[in-house]
Write a protein that holds these residues in place. Structure first.
Motif, PDB file in Angstrom:
ATOM      1  N   GLU A 191       0.823  -1.216   0.000  1.00  0.00           N
ATOM      2  CA  GLU A 191       0.000   0.000   0.000  1.00  0.00           C
ATOM      3  C   GLU A 191       0.855   1.263   0.000  1.00  0.00           C
ATOM      4  O   GLU A 191       0.663   2.188   0.785  1.00  0.00           O
ATOM      5  CB  GLU A 191      -0.970  -0.007   1.188  1.00  0.00           C
ATOM      6  CG  GLU A 191      -1.917  -1.203   1.141  1.00  0.00           C
ATOM      7  CD  GLU A 191      -3.081  -1.074   2.094  1.00  0.00           C
ATOM      8  OE1 GLU A 191      -3.728  -0.027   2.070  1.00  0.00           O
ATOM      9  OE2 GLU A 191      -3.327  -2.030   2.846  1.00  0.00           O
ATOM     10  N   ASN A 192       1.837   1.282  -0.905  1.00  0.00           N
ATOM     11  CA  ASN A 192       2.627   2.461  -1.191  1.00  0.00           C
ATOM     12  C   ASN A 192       2.381   2.854  -2.644  1.00  0.00           C
ATOM     13  O   ASN A 192       1.623   2.208  -3.362  1.00  0.00           O
ATOM     14  CB  ASN A 192       4.115   2.191  -0.951  1.00  0.00           C
ATOM     15  CG  ASN A 192       4.493   2.293   0.516  1.00  0.00           C
ATOM     16  OD1 ASN A 192       4.588   3.374   1.083  1.00  0.00           O
ATOM     17  ND2 ASN A 192       4.698   1.144   1.156  1.00  0.00           N
ATOM     18  N   ASP A 193       3.054   3.931  -3.090  1.00  0.00           N
ATOM     19  CA  ASP A 193       2.913   4.374  -4.476  1.00  0.00           C
ATOM     20  C   ASP A 193       4.045   3.842  -5.346  1.00  0.00           C
ATOM     21  O   ASP A 193       4.441   4.479  -6.324  1.00  0.00           O
ATOM     22  CB  ASP A 193       2.889   5.908  -4.534  1.00  0.00           C
ATOM     23  CG  ASP A 193       1.691   6.488  -3.813  1.00  0.00           C
ATOM     24  OD1 ASP A 193       0.666   5.790  -3.731  1.00  0.00           O
ATOM     25  OD2 ASP A 193       1.784   7.630  -3.328  1.00  0.00           O
ATOM     26  N   LEU A 194       4.553   2.685  -4.999  1.00  0.00           N
ATOM     27  CA  LEU A 194       5.713   2.121  -5.687  1.00  0.00           C
ATOM     28  C   LEU A 194       5.488   2.003  -7.190  1.00  0.00           C
ATOM     29  O   LEU A 194       4.515   1.390  -7.638  1.00  0.00           O
ATOM     30  CB  LEU A 194       6.036   0.739  -5.122  1.00  0.00           C
ATOM     31  CG  LEU A 194       6.912   0.670  -3.875  1.00  0.00           C
ATOM     32  CD1 LEU A 194       6.993  -0.755  -3.392  1.00  0.00           C
ATOM     33  CD2 LEU A 194       8.284   1.227  -4.154  1.00  0.00           C
ATOM     34  N   VAL A 195       6.409   2.592  -7.950  1.00  0.00           N
ATOM     35  CA  VAL A 195       6.392   2.435  -9.399  1.00  0.00           C
ATOM     36  C   VAL A 195       7.630   1.698  -9.888  1.00  0.00           C
ATOM     37  O   VAL A 195       7.664   1.230 -11.032  1.00  0.00           O
ATOM     38  CB  VAL A 195       6.289   3.800 -10.102  1.00  0.00           C
ATOM     39  CG1 VAL A 195       4.974   4.472  -9.786  1.00  0.00           C
ATOM     40  CG2 VAL A 195       7.453   4.714  -9.716  1.00  0.00           C
ATOM     41  N   PHE A 196       8.648   1.588  -9.020  1.00  0.00           N
ATOM     42  CA  PHE A 196       9.888   0.967  -9.456  1.00  0.00           C
ATOM     43  C   PHE A 196      10.641   0.425  -8.251  1.00  0.00           C
ATOM     44  O   PHE A 196      10.716   1.072  -7.198  1.00  0.00           O
ATOM     45  CB  PHE A 196      10.762   1.982 -10.196  1.00  0.00           C
ATOM     46  CG  PHE A 196      12.088   1.432 -10.666  1.00  0.00           C
ATOM     47  CD1 PHE A 196      12.149   0.507 -11.690  1.00  0.00           C
ATOM     48  CD2 PHE A 196      13.272   1.829 -10.058  1.00  0.00           C
ATOM     49  CE1 PHE A 196      13.362  -0.009 -12.109  1.00  0.00           C
ATOM     50  CE2 PHE A 196      14.480   1.324 -10.473  1.00  0.00           C
ATOM     51  CZ  PHE A 196      14.535   0.403 -11.506  1.00  0.00           C
ATOM     52  N   ILE A 197      11.182  -0.761  -8.397  1.00  0.00           N
ATOM     53  CA  ILE A 197      12.062  -1.362  -7.395  1.00  0.00           C
ATOM     54  C   ILE A 197      13.389  -1.629  -8.074  1.00  0.00           C
ATOM     55  O   ILE A 197      13.465  -2.414  -9.023  1.00  0.00           O
ATOM     56  CB  ILE A 197      11.473  -2.654  -6.820  1.00  0.00           C
ATOM     57  CG1 ILE A 197      10.159  -2.348  -6.085  1.00  0.00           C
ATOM     58  CG2 ILE A 197      12.450  -3.312  -5.861  1.00  0.00           C
ATOM     59  CD1 ILE A 197       9.492  -3.577  -5.499  1.00  0.00           C
ATOM     60  N   SER A 198      14.429  -0.965  -7.612  1.00  0.00           N
ATOM     61  CA  SER A 198      15.744  -1.110  -8.220  1.00  0.00           C
ATOM     62  C   SER A 198      16.244  -2.545  -8.105  1.00  0.00           C
ATOM     63  O   SER A 198      15.867  -3.286  -7.188  1.00  0.00           O
ATOM     64  CB  SER A 198      16.730  -0.148  -7.554  1.00  0.00           C
ATOM     65  OG  SER A 198      18.008  -0.269  -8.138  1.00  0.00           O
ATOM     66  N   GLN A 199      17.121  -2.926  -9.023  1.00  0.00           N
ATOM     67  CA  GLN A 199      17.572  -4.307  -9.083  1.00  0.00           C
ATOM     68  C   GLN A 199      18.323  -4.734  -7.828  1.00  0.00           C
ATOM     69  O   GLN A 199      18.304  -5.900  -7.467  1.00  0.00           O
ATOM     70  CB  GLN A 199      18.461  -4.513 -10.314  1.00  0.00           C
ATOM     71  CG  GLN A 199      17.720  -4.341 -11.633  1.00  0.00           C
ATOM     72  CD  GLN A 199      18.593  -4.618 -12.836  1.00  0.00           C
ATOM     73  OE1 GLN A 199      19.797  -4.885 -12.704  1.00  0.00           O
ATOM     74  NE2 GLN A 199      18.020  -4.548 -14.026  1.00  0.00           N
ATOM     75  N   ARG A 200      18.976  -3.794  -7.140  1.00  0.00           N
ATOM     76  CA  ARG A 200      19.746  -4.127  -5.932  1.00  0.00           C
ATOM     77  C   ARG A 200      19.073  -3.609  -4.666  1.00  0.00           C
ATOM     78  O   ARG A 200      19.719  -3.479  -3.629  1.00  0.00           O
ATOM     79  CB  ARG A 200      21.158  -3.553  -6.045  1.00  0.00           C
ATOM     80  CG  ARG A 200      21.956  -4.136  -7.207  1.00  0.00           C
ATOM     81  CD  ARG A 200      23.340  -3.500  -7.287  1.00  0.00           C
ATOM     82  NE  ARG A 200      24.097  -4.035  -8.402  1.00  0.00           N
ATOM     83  CZ  ARG A 200      24.047  -3.553  -9.641  1.00  0.00           C
ATOM     84  NH1 ARG A 200      23.259  -2.509  -9.902  1.00  0.00           N
ATOM     85  NH2 ARG A 200      24.760  -4.100 -10.606  1.00  0.00           N
ATOM     86  N   ALA A 201      17.798  -3.318  -4.748  1.00  0.00           N
ATOM     87  CA  ALA A 201      17.104  -2.764  -3.580  1.00  0.00           C
ATOM     88  C   ALA A 201      17.108  -3.728  -2.403  1.00  0.00           C
ATOM     89  O   ALA A 201      17.194  -3.308  -1.243  1.00  0.00           O
ATOM     90  CB  ALA A 201      15.673  -2.396  -3.953  1.00  0.00           C
ATOM     91  N   PHE A 202      16.999  -5.033  -2.684  1.00  0.00           N
ATOM     92  CA  PHE A 202      16.910  -6.023  -1.611  1.00  0.00           C
ATOM     93  C   PHE A 202      18.252  -6.669  -1.297  1.00  0.00           C
ATOM     94  O   PHE A 202      18.293  -7.683  -0.586  1.00  0.00           O
ATOM     95  CB  PHE A 202      15.902  -7.101  -1.987  1.00  0.00           C
ATOM     96  CG  PHE A 202      14.496  -6.576  -2.165  1.00  0.00           C
ATOM     97  CD1 PHE A 202      13.970  -5.657  -1.276  1.00  0.00           C
ATOM     98  CD2 PHE A 202      13.717  -6.989  -3.236  1.00  0.00           C
ATOM     99  CE1 PHE A 202      12.684  -5.169  -1.431  1.00  0.00           C
ATOM    100  CE2 PHE A 202      12.423  -6.508  -3.405  1.00  0.00           C
ATOM    101  CZ  PHE A 202      11.911  -5.598  -2.496  1.00  0.00           C
TER     102      PHE A 202
END
Length: 638
Positions: A191-202
């Motif tokens: 329930e955020n406005d996430l539009v992109f998750i970077s490849q190294r985010a995790f």
């Protein structure tokens, strides 16, 4: 009394007082020891009470000494209160007006294990804001106004196990956002406005076991980012706007066991390799837009025990396509559009113990769809338009042993038992109500159909039975005819041959079948070729109809109504489109040629000057006038 006794008497009289004195000393010694311990206990209790009385508690908060909890919730705080005790274990700052968290905001709370910052107005968290909370295990920042999380915000939290950042306004997860959380096990990021998750985010979340991404603006699965989560076991993805689940969406998540995809209203396609590489034991894809069971996608999930495809517009479960799910124990297909479950639909599912088909459009559930009825423990058939005939007799006979999960099925047809629940029937009534009548073709008179080439033939096969029989057609070569093609079976069971050809000649077998039995009848068709003629420009269409109980009628005369157009609408549209494209391409080529030719002629003048000699009014010759009679004018060329 003897002399020896008299001599012993004074000794006894002497020893008795001595023993009494020794007992008194022991009593005094015990009393001294007891008093010492009492003083020690009282001293410890006093010290403890002094410590409790001396532990600071912020003025607008509540402190609970027994649980070491500081509750500052709903106190209209606009800043983190001062004077927090360094030995606090739980701190609740939820439902306040906090807007920012500064660097080392919670320094001095080295023993804190749980921090709740939910339901504030936090829009900015500085780097190293949580530095010093080396014992923190749970952090909640739910329902705030965060738009971005700078890299380094979560540094200094080596023991954090659970993080909740849901219901914020976060737009993107940057590279290495969670790098310091090496022991994090649960991440709530929905329930955020996430539009992109970077490849190294995790990157760095090597111990994460549960990830929840709900209701965000992602339009594709962040496959590369998810591949960093090698130990992920549970993942929930709800309310995403994704219509197709592509191949290899989760191909690196080998330890994932529970995948939940829910409320993707536009999801209608699963690629055949979308779930490849997974070793799931539980899969949920409900409240989506799947029209068929994704057989090609799930057949590789040989360890699957729980499958939920409820609330999808699935109309049928086909036979012999789920046999690879050897360990499946629960199958949920509730709230869909199920009309048909083919025989053998659950063949091979030897461990199936719960089957949920409630709230569909099923008229029945035949015993032949299951691998083994004996293993089934729970069956949900409620809220279906069930026809109580011999096909459901196996269910009713087990109504006392079979668990319906508190939802008794009831009859919709026939009218005599409409509304009655299965548990209401007695054994004596079963043989009278739950019966079937074998399928029977109504007209069995031998038929010999003849038609000219190019004609249209309709062969009607009418049958009766209870339940209503299904109609199939086969050629003399035992080829089953389908509902598509030039020779096709219509929805009402009629066989249609369009533009009959000589090679269509032969026998056609009509079979009417239901649970009680089958009935077949053969029709012979002879298609005669037409002689070649120059005047034959349009094929002649005649219709051959086999009706019941009418006699076959063959009409080849010119009075028969013919179809003036031998081509269907699709063919005409294609022909017109091709003609228009050919014309358009010719026009374009002409314009291009004219443009190139004009460029090769150099600069083009757009005006022209013309000299002329006007004719005299006396009718003299053209050379009769002097030079003053000549004229000149200029024209503009378009």
């Amino acid at each position: 009394m003897s002399a020896e006794s008299e001599k012993a008497l004074p000794f006894a009289q002497l020893t008795t007082p001595y023993s009494k004195l020794a007992g008194d000393d022991m009593f005094l010694e015990a009393a001294v020891q007891w008093g010492t311990w009492s003083i020690l206990v009282l001293w410890v209790a006093g010290a403890s009470m002094a410590t409790e009385l001396s532990r600071p508690c912020p003025q607008r908060c509540e402190c609970h000494q027994e649980t070491m909890e500081v509750n500052c919730s709903r106190r209209q705080l606009s800043a983190v209160p001062e004077g927090l005790s360094g030995d606090s274990l739980h701190l609740n700052l939820g439902h306040n007006r906090l807007k920012t968290l500064g660097r080392r905001q919670f320094a001095g709370l080295a023993l804190l294990q749980e921090l709740d910052l939910s339901n504030n107005m936090i829009s900015m968290i500085e780097v190293e804001a949580f530095q010093g909370l080396q014992s923190l295990q749970t952090l909640r920042i739910k329902s705030n106004r965060l738009k971005i999380i700078p890299v380094g915000v979560f540094s200094g939290l080596p023991r954090l196990r659970a993080l909740d950042i849901s219901q914020n306004e976060i737009l993107v997860f940057l590279d290495y956002t969670f790098r310091e959380l090496v022991n994090l096990q649960q991440l709530e990021a929905g329930e955020n406005d996430l539009v992109f998750i970077s490849q190294r985010a995790f990157t760095g979340l090597q111990n994460l076991q549960e990830l929840n991404l709900d209701r965000c603006n992602l339009t594709s699965i962040p496959t590369v980012a998810l591949s960093q989560l090698q130990n992920l076991t549970r993942m929930r993805l709800r309310r995403l706007n994704i219509s197709v689940l592509p191949s290899n969406s989760f191909h690196q998540l080998h330890r994932l066991r529970d995948l939940r995809i829910s409320h993707w209203s536009s999801l209608d396609t699963l690629a055949s390799k979308s779930l490849i590489g997974l070793n799931l034991t539980s899969l949920t894809i409900n409240n989506c837009n799947l029209s068929t069971v994704p057989y090609a996608s799930v057949h590789t999930l040989v360890f699957l025990r729980y499958l939920d495809l409820s609330y999808n517009p699935i109309t049928a479960v086909h036979g012999n396509l789920l046999a690879d799910l050897l360990r499946l124990e629960e199958f949920h297909l509730a709230g869909g559009s199920l009309v048909t479950i083919e025989p053998g639909a659950f063949k091979g599912l030897a461990y199936l113990r719960l089957l949920n088909m409630s709230s569909n459009q099923l008229p029945t559930l035949e015993e032949g769809v299951l691998h083994s009825v004996g293993n089934l423990e729970t069956l949900r058939l409620d809220r279906n338009p069930l026809a109580c005939d011999c096909r459901l007799l196996w269910v009713v006979r087990r109504r006392l042993r079979l668990d319906f999960d508190g939802h008794q099925p009831s009859c919709t047809a026939p009218d005599v038992v409409c509304g009655r629940e299965f548990r209401d029937f007695t054994e004596a009534e079963l043989s009278g109500f739950f019966t079937c009548r074998q399928a029977r073709i109504l007209n069995r008179k031998p038929q010999d159909v003849r038609v000219e080439e190019g004609g249209r033939v309709l062969l009607h096969c009418m049958a009766d039975g209870d339940p209503s029989p299904s109609i199939t057609w086969m050629t003399s070569q035992h080829a089953l005819l389908l509902p598509t093609g030039r020779v096709r079976v219509l929805t009402n069971g009629t066989l249609e041959l369009r533009y009959a050809q000589v090679q269509d000649s032969g026998s056609y077998l009509c079979t009417a079948s239901n649970t009680a039995g089958n009935d077949s009848f053969s029709v012979s068709l002879q298609v005669s070729g037409l002689p070649h003629s120059r005047n034959r420009t349009v094929p002649h269409f005649s219709e051959m109809v086999w009706t019941v109980p009418s006699i076959i009628t063959v009409t080849n005369s010119s009075a028969q109504v013919s179809d003036p157009f031998p081509f269907d609408a699709k063919t005409l549209i294609i022909a017109m489109t091709m003609g228009f494209l050919s014309f358009l391409s010719s026009v374009i080529i002409c314009f291009v040629f004219m443009f190139l030719w004009s460029q090769s002629q150099g600069q083009i003048k757009h005006t022209a000057t013309i000299n002329f000699v006007p004719r005299t009014s006396k009718g003299g010759g053209a050379g009769g006038g002097d030079g003053n009679d000549s004229g000149r004018f200029t024209m503009k060329l378009i």
